[in-house]
Write a protein that holds these residues in place. Structure first.
Motif, PDB file in Angstrom:
ATOM      1  N   ARG A  68      35.053   9.735  99.069  1.00 31.52           N
ATOM      2  CA  ARG A  68      33.672  10.247  99.042  1.00 31.52           C
ATOM      3  C   ARG A  68      33.006   9.833 100.348  1.00 31.52           C
ATOM      4  O   ARG A  68      33.267   8.744 100.862  1.00 31.52           O
ATOM      5  N   THR A  70      29.322  10.780 103.113  1.00 34.91           N
ATOM      6  CA  THR A  70      28.090  11.521 103.375  1.00 34.91           C
ATOM      7  C   THR A  70      28.162  12.071 104.790  1.00 34.91           C
ATOM      8  O   THR A  70      28.504  11.346 105.729  1.00 34.91           O
ATOM      9  N   ASP A 102      21.289   3.411  99.740  1.00 34.10           N
ATOM     10  CA  ASP A 102      22.547   4.114 100.001  1.00 34.10           C
ATOM     11  C   ASP A 102      23.033   3.810 101.406  1.00 34.10           C
ATOM     12  O   ASP A 102      22.414   4.225 102.382  1.00 34.10           O
ATOM     13  N   ALA A 114      26.077  14.656 100.400  1.00 39.14           N
ATOM     14  CA  ALA A 114      27.026  13.753  99.739  1.00 39.14           C
ATOM     15  C   ALA A 114      28.201  14.616  99.292  1.00 39.14           C
ATOM     16  O   ALA A 114      28.020  15.646  98.646  1.00 39.14           O
TER      17      ALA A 114
END
Length: 167
Positions: A68, A70, A102, A114
């Motif tokens: 994951r 951003t 974050d 994201a």
């Protein structure tokens, strides 16, 4: 196989302006990431985005391990941040300001997405990364940071491009 002069290849594609995006993930010891000039929309249904990285990118391997990340679209006043994050230093994220709560959202970025890694496609000496965005935020109304002809640039306000009578 066709052989092209690498210098001519870079010069040719340097004529195409690109946005500057910081890809950031959480690593075991803090933020990890890299700068890309190839972040792009691929598909609306299903939602997919993409960017390209060199096959031997250690920074991408660190981001990929998280799965994951951003994508932070940098603003025109973030040139020095882009230069810092484009480097090889293992502590390149030291003193980078992140959004509240974050550590993947860079404070002051123009917009961020994201994303979750979907898949990779090998392409020559690069890897095409495909990801699914699950949150999209336009953080502030300002101009993007642009890379063109091997240098950073600011865009002109939209009004400067409009001819009389344009909507």
């Amino acid at each position: 196989m066709i052989t092209l002069d690498p210098q001519r290849y870079r010069e040719f594609f340097g004529q195409l302006p690109t946005g500057v995006t910081a890809i950031v993930a959480r690593g075991p010891e803090g933020p990890v990431g890299l700068i890309v000039g190839t972040f792009s929309s691929v598909s609306l249904d299903p939602p997919l985005v993409s960017f390209m990285v060199t096959r031997n990118s250690r920074s991408w391997l660190a981001v990929k391990a998280e799965g994951r990340f951003t994508a932070n679209i940098l603003a025109s006043d973030q040139r020095s941040l882009s230069q810092k994050l484009a480097g090889w230093s293992p502590d390149k994220f030291r003193n980078v300001a992140f959004g509240e709560g974050d550590d993947r959202v860079i404070h002051g970025c123009l917009a961020w997405a994201a994303c979750t890694l979907d898949r990779e496609v090998e392409a020559g000496d690069h890897t095409i990364v495909l990801a699914s965005p699950h949150e999209l935020v336009v953080a502030r109304a300002t101009r993007p940071l642009i890379f063109f002809q091997r240098a950073y640039h600011r865009t002109l306000p939209v009004e400067d491009f409009r001819a009389p009578g344009w909507a």
